[in-house]
Design a protein around this motif. Sequence first.
Motif, PDB file in Angstrom:
ATOM      1  N   VAL A 138      10.124  -2.546 -14.812  1.00 13.76           N
ATOM      2  CA  VAL A 138       9.385  -1.316 -14.556  1.00 13.76           C
ATOM      3  C   VAL A 138       8.638  -1.412 -13.233  1.00 13.76           C
ATOM      4  N   ALA A 139       8.323  -0.266 -12.688  1.00 13.85           N
ATOM      5  CA  ALA A 139       7.531  -0.191 -11.463  1.00 13.85           C
ATOM      6  C   ALA A 139       6.065  -0.408 -11.810  1.00 13.85           C
ATOM      7  N   TYR A 140       5.299  -0.931 -10.842  1.00 19.44           N
ATOM      8  CA  TYR A 140       3.872  -1.137 -11.084  1.00 19.44           C
ATOM      9  C   TYR A 140       3.100  -1.112  -9.774  1.00 19.44           C
ATOM     10  N   VAL A 141       1.806  -0.897  -9.922  1.00 21.95           N
ATOM     11  CA  VAL A 141       0.856  -1.057  -8.820  1.00 21.95           C
ATOM     12  C   VAL A 141      -0.236  -1.989  -9.331  1.00 21.95           C
ATOM     13  N   ALA A 201      -3.883   8.786  -9.099  1.00 16.09           N
ATOM     14  CA  ALA A 201      -3.990   9.008  -7.648  1.00 16.09           C
ATOM     15  C   ALA A 201      -3.431   7.815  -6.873  1.00 16.09           C
ATOM     16  N   ALA A 202      -3.651   6.600  -7.374  1.00 15.47           N
ATOM     17  CA  ALA A 202      -3.087   5.407  -6.727  1.00 15.47           C
ATOM     18  C   ALA A 202      -1.572   5.453  -6.777  1.00 15.47           C
ATOM     19  N   TRP A 203      -1.015   5.941  -7.866  1.00 17.57           N
ATOM     20  CA  TRP A 203       0.441   6.092  -7.953  1.00 17.57           C
ATOM     21  C   TRP A 203       0.926   7.157  -6.970  1.00 17.57           C
ATOM     22  N   PRO A 215       4.955  10.005  -3.817  1.00 17.95           N
ATOM     23  CA  PRO A 215       4.482  11.387  -3.678  1.00 17.95           C
ATOM     24  C   PRO A 215       5.080  12.363  -4.692  1.00 17.95           C
ATOM     25  N   ASP A 216       6.256  12.067  -5.242  1.00 12.62           N
ATOM     26  CA  ASP A 216       6.896  12.972  -6.205  1.00 12.62           C
ATOM     27  C   ASP A 216       6.476  12.721  -7.653  1.00 12.62           C
ATOM     28  N   VAL A 217       5.497  11.840  -7.892  1.00 14.33           N
ATOM     29  CA  VAL A 217       5.147  11.487  -9.266  1.00 14.33           C
ATOM     30  C   VAL A 217       4.700  12.718 -10.062  1.00 14.33           C
ATOM     31  N   ASP A 218       3.975  13.632  -9.461  1.00 12.89           N
ATOM     32  CA  ASP A 218       3.551  14.844 -10.181  1.00 12.89           C
ATOM     33  C   ASP A 218       4.752  15.692 -10.571  1.00 12.89           C
ATOM     34  N   PRO A 236       0.805  -1.232   0.000  1.00  9.32           N
ATOM     35  CA  PRO A 236       0.000   0.000   0.000  1.00  9.32           C
ATOM     36  C   PRO A 236       0.835   1.278   0.000  1.00  9.32           C
ATOM     37  N   ASP A 237       2.068   1.209   0.516  1.00  9.83           N
ATOM     38  CA  ASP A 237       2.915   2.403   0.595  1.00  9.83           C
ATOM     39  C   ASP A 237       4.087   2.364  -0.378  1.00  9.83           C
ATOM     40  N   ARG A 238       4.137   1.367  -1.269  1.00  5.56           N
ATOM     41  CA  ARG A 238       5.295   1.220  -2.146  1.00  5.56           C
ATOM     42  C   ARG A 238       4.889   0.497  -3.418  1.00  5.56           C
ATOM     43  N   TRP A 239       5.440   0.921  -4.548  1.00  2.00           N
ATOM     44  CA  TRP A 239       5.198   0.246  -5.815  1.00  2.00           C
ATOM     45  C   TRP A 239       6.059  -1.003  -5.898  1.00  2.00           C
ATOM     46  N   GLY A 240       5.650  -1.920  -6.758  1.00  2.00           N
ATOM     47  CA  GLY A 240       6.413  -3.133  -6.988  1.00  2.00           C
ATOM     48  C   GLY A 240       7.266  -3.000  -8.240  1.00  2.00           C
TER      49      GLY A 240
END
Length: 163
Positions: A68-71, A128-130, A135-138, A45-49
Amino acid sequence: MTGESTSETRAPRVPPRWFVRTAWVVHRRLYALSGGRFGLRRPRPDRWGMMRLTTSGRRTCLEHSVIVAYVEDGPNLVTLAMNGWAEGHPSWWRNLEVHPDATVATADGERLVRARAAHGHERERLWAAWREREPDVDAHAAHRSTETPVVVLEPRYEPDRPR
């Protein structure tokens, strides 16, 4: 609204392009040398895979793999086509636009997927899930002049392959 910019977006430090590319090469090499035991992880929930995505080249049809990273979004896997915060779309996304069928390897095993870009409300929800996990995705997306594709990888099944 693209879900990528706000008036309060701060610009995080972005490593030089050579560093990002070197990190990708090292990550793939460690994955290969470890026989797949190192380099993939499940999202939390607090980290991408991290997953390995194998696509067919858009011109050559040869297989190309990237990590690549994913959720997760139900049965779907969701990644961002950010190209290491650089301009342009990554080759793997351009490949998927032409040949959307691909294979992913996650910490849970391998599966067949079909890629598509998310649009509208779905894109906003997935962005929003990302944001919850990164938090820095934007701010990272603000480095790019084009909207970052949100890529949905949906399960697909072949009749002769077990589910």
